[in-house]
Design a protein around this motif. Structure first.
Motif, mmCIF file in Angstrom:
data_model
loop_
_atom_site.group_PDB
_atom_site.id
_atom_site.type_symbol
_atom_site.label_atom_id
_atom_site.label_comp_id
_atom_site.label_asym_id
_atom_site.label_seq_id
_atom_site.Cartn_x
_atom_site.Cartn_y
_atom_site.Cartn_z
ATOM 1 N N UNK A 105 0.903 -1.068 -0.151
ATOM 2 C CA UNK A 105 -0.092 0.347 0.327
ATOM 3 C C UNK A 105 0.684 1.421 -0.082
ATOM 4 N N UNK A 106 2.104 1.168 0.907
ATOM 5 C CA UNK A 106 2.440 2.157 0.975
ATOM 6 C C UNK A 106 3.533 2.609 -0.465
ATOM 7 N N UNK A 107 3.989 1.189 -1.125
ATOM 8 C CA UNK A 107 4.407 1.599 -2.904
ATOM 9 C C UNK A 107 3.800 2.307 -3.397
ATOM 10 N N UNK A 108 2.782 1.681 -3.265
ATOM 11 C CA UNK A 108 1.230 2.344 -4.346
ATOM 12 C C UNK A 108 1.551 3.693 -4.306
ATOM 13 N N UNK A 109 1.586 4.354 -3.378
ATOM 14 C CA UNK A 109 0.538 5.612 -3.129
ATOM 15 C C UNK A 109 2.188 6.399 -3.457
ATOM 16 N N UNK A 110 3.251 6.064 -2.666
ATOM 17 C CA UNK A 110 4.579 6.648 -3.178
ATOM 18 C C UNK A 110 4.944 6.822 -4.325
ATOM 19 N N UNK A 151 5.515 9.890 -8.971
ATOM 20 C CA UNK A 151 6.311 9.614 -10.227
ATOM 21 C C UNK A 151 4.824 9.567 -11.379
ATOM 22 N N UNK A 152 3.642 9.402 -10.549
ATOM 23 C CA UNK A 152 2.415 10.226 -11.358
ATOM 24 C C UNK A 152 1.878 9.105 -12.497
ATOM 25 N N UNK A 153 2.559 7.987 -12.441
ATOM 26 C CA UNK A 153 1.801 6.756 -14.002
ATOM 27 C C UNK A 153 0.411 7.018 -13.927
ATOM 28 N N UNK A 154 -0.305 6.474 -14.363
ATOM 29 C CA UNK A 154 -1.810 6.079 -15.165
ATOM 30 C C UNK A 154 -2.299 4.691 -14.308
ATOM 31 N N UNK A 155 -3.255 4.938 -13.801
ATOM 32 C CA UNK A 155 -3.466 3.660 -12.434
ATOM 33 C C UNK A 155 -2.697 2.534 -13.652
ATOM 34 N N UNK A 156 -3.487 2.784 -14.681
ATOM 35 C CA UNK A 156 -2.894 1.601 -15.435
ATOM 36 C C UNK A 156 -1.573 0.532 -15.704
ATOM 37 N N UNK A 157 -0.687 1.877 -15.938
ATOM 38 C CA UNK A 157 0.519 1.509 -15.678
ATOM 39 C C UNK A 157 0.904 0.877 -14.446
ATOM 40 N N UNK A 158 0.162 1.531 -13.665
ATOM 41 C CA UNK A 158 1.265 0.777 -12.447
ATOM 42 C C UNK A 158 0.043 -0.587 -12.729
ATOM 43 N N UNK A 159 -0.339 -1.109 -12.426
ATOM 44 C CA UNK A 159 -1.390 -2.238 -12.382
ATOM 45 C C UNK A 159 -0.968 -2.955 -12.932
ATOM 46 N N UNK A 176 -2.628 -9.084 -5.197
ATOM 47 C CA UNK A 176 -3.349 -9.232 -3.414
ATOM 48 C C UNK A 176 -3.737 -9.684 -2.992
ATOM 49 N N UNK A 177 -3.597 -10.124 -1.051
ATOM 50 C CA UNK A 177 -3.475 -11.106 -0.499
ATOM 51 C C UNK A 177 -3.537 -12.494 -0.809
ATOM 52 N N UNK A 178 -4.282 -12.431 -1.701
ATOM 53 C CA UNK A 178 -4.406 -13.930 -2.459
ATOM 54 C C UNK A 178 -2.895 -14.258 -3.435
ATOM 55 N N UNK A 179 -2.540 -13.707 -3.886
ATOM 56 C CA UNK A 179 -1.716 -13.513 -4.646
ATOM 57 C C UNK A 179 -2.420 -13.549 -6.815
ATOM 58 N N UNK A 180 -3.282 -12.397 -6.429
ATOM 59 C CA UNK A 180 -3.353 -12.334 -7.639
ATOM 60 C C UNK A 180 -2.583 -10.660 -8.373
ATOM 61 N N UNK A 181 -3.000 -10.501 -9.663
ATOM 62 C CA UNK A 181 -2.764 -9.541 -9.860
ATOM 63 C C UNK A 181 -3.433 -8.211 -9.739
ATOM 64 N N UNK A 182 -3.084 -6.614 -8.741
ATOM 65 C CA UNK A 182 -4.279 -6.096 -8.529
ATOM 66 C C UNK A 182 -5.241 -5.535 -9.183
ATOM 67 N N UNK A 183 -6.366 -5.071 -9.342
ATOM 68 C CA UNK A 183 -7.110 -4.469 -10.459
ATOM 69 C C UNK A 183 -7.018 -3.083 -10.399
ATOM 70 N N UNK A 184 -7.881 -2.947 -11.055
ATOM 71 C CA UNK A 184 -7.456 -0.998 -11.217
ATOM 72 C C UNK A 184 -8.232 -0.957 -10.271
ATOM 73 N N UNK A 185 -9.284 -1.402 -9.529
ATOM 74 C CA UNK A 185 -9.893 -0.193 -8.896
ATOM 75 C C UNK A 185 -10.079 -0.718 -7.331
ATOM 76 N N UNK A 186 -9.081 -1.809 -7.438
ATOM 77 C CA UNK A 186 -8.423 -1.677 -5.735
ATOM 78 C C UNK A 186 -7.404 -0.668 -5.363
ATOM 79 N N UNK A 187 -7.023 0.337 -6.292
ATOM 80 C CA UNK A 187 -6.213 1.141 -6.191
ATOM 81 C C UNK A 187 -6.514 2.329 -5.203
ATOM 82 N N UNK A 188 -7.845 2.357 -5.578
ATOM 83 C CA UNK A 188 -8.538 3.438 -4.934
ATOM 84 C C UNK A 188 -8.502 3.248 -3.559
ATOM 85 N N UNK A 189 -9.047 1.913 -2.947
ATOM 86 C CA UNK A 189 -8.861 1.779 -1.979
ATOM 87 C C UNK A 189 -7.168 1.742 -1.107
#
Length: 342
Positions: free
Chosen positions: A174-179, A184-192, A253-266
């Motif tokens: 979570x800390x890495x996502x926010x930082x 760096x300002x990537x698009x959320x699609x680039x991040x996930x 995710x904690x289940x071991x799946x690639x994080x989805x775009x919608x998870x980033x806002x949470x």
């Protein structure tokens, strides 16, 4: 006119009382049953999102902003995409939800449940396309540093917190996502879409090779503090699956799946709750992209360098990402270059 005495009732109690008024208007013919049903559903949903046990008068603009944005991300069981998955709320539903909440707060002000209508200071507005969006997108310097500070504290706590359950090992992520989003300002699609192999070291500097729009790539150097959190996450926080499509994904995710775009806002909302109230403001991933551009440009960083960080093809696009900051004109005139020597 402000009521003489404030009645500090909970959000749930306010919703129940307001809906009694709505039902009364239905019996007199002032409201149709269909309209009353929509009001009821929206107001009860707002109470659930905002916190039914909270005192209504304690909700401020950022609290209502967060509730409006959370509703926009809620799955709508009546709408499905091509894969059969529920879509998020339509722009029409989001605009209607905002109107319902606004109507409830107008009544709350008259009834003496709140001192000030928080809808007068919310930043989230309804757009014809795209639904509810924060009107002011870039965070101020105080708000941005507050968010970065909260993310850094979470990272430190995650490193020293000892063993936890799998579903609790998300602090470093979570800390890495926010930082990354804020600096760096990537698009959320680039991040996930990012994979572990996209990060490399050259001449002692950590780089992120970002795969952007139109098949274009850009190599962006990471600030030292962000690189340190990245390395800690890769060493301790990331628990990849043994094999599968998410094996190379950076964010899991904690289940071991690639994080989805919608998870980033949470994730952003979770970190934002750790910021001091006076520096806290709701913001979207795209708002953090605006924050990166705004503060780099405000600090006189070369425009072409900012363009390359954000991955724009030309400089003209930067104008849309440069938001006004309060007090910036006063600061500019105090540090006027023609009077600096005097």
């Amino acid at each position: 006119m402000r009521p003489v005495q404030l009645n500090r009732i909970t959000v749930q109690e306010a919703a129940d009382r307001y809906l009694e008024l709505v039902r009364a208007k239905t019996t007199t013919g002032a409201l149709s049953p269909a309209t009353a049903e929509v009001y009821s559903r929206d107001v009860l949903t707002f109470a659930l999102i905002a916190g039914p046990e909270r005192v209504l008068d304690d909700l401020d603009g950022p609290d209502v902003d967060a509730a409006l944005l959370a509703f926009g991300r809620k799955p709508d069981g009546r709408r499905r995409d091509g894969a059969g998955e529920p879509r998020t709320q339509s722009p029409t539903s989001q605009a209607r939800f905002r109107r319902s909440v606004s109507a409830m707060f107008k009544h709350a002000l008259r009834a003496g449940w709140v001192q000030v209508d928080p809808m007068t200071v919310v930043t989230v507005t309804a757009r014809e396309r795209g639904g509810l969006r924060a009107e002011r997108r870039a965070l101020t310097r105080e708000q941005a540093t507050g968010l970065i500070g909260a993310a850094s504290s979470i990272a430190v706590g995650a490193e020293s917190g000892g063993p936890r359950r799998r579903d609790q090992r998300t602090g470093l992520r979570d800390a890495l996502i926010v930082l990354l989003l804020t600096t760096v300002g990537p698009r959320v699609s680039e991040l996930v879409r990012a994979n572990v192999e996209d990060f490399y070291t050259g001449d002692g500097v950590r780089y992120w090779r970002i795969f952007g729009k139109g098949g274009r790539t850009r190599d962006v150097p990471l600030p030292q503090d962000v690189a340190a959190v990245l390395d800690a996450y890769l060493a301790e926080g990331r628990r990849p699956p043994a094999a599968g499509p998410a094996e190379k994904a950076l964010l899991l995710s904690w289940r071991g799946r690639r994080l989805a775009r919608g998870d980033v806002q949470a994730v952003i909302d979770r970190v934002r709750r750790e910021v001091e109230p006076e520096r806290r403001r709701s913001v979207t991933p795209h708002g953090l992209r605006h924050t990166t551009a705004t503060h780099l440009l405000a600090d006189a960083v070369d425009m072409d360098a900012v363009r390359r960080v954000l991955g724009h093809s030309d400089l003209s696009t930067l104008g849309r990402y440069r938001d006004e900051l309060p007090g910036e004109l006063e600061v500019a005139m105090r540090a006027h270059p023609l009077l600096r020597d005097r």
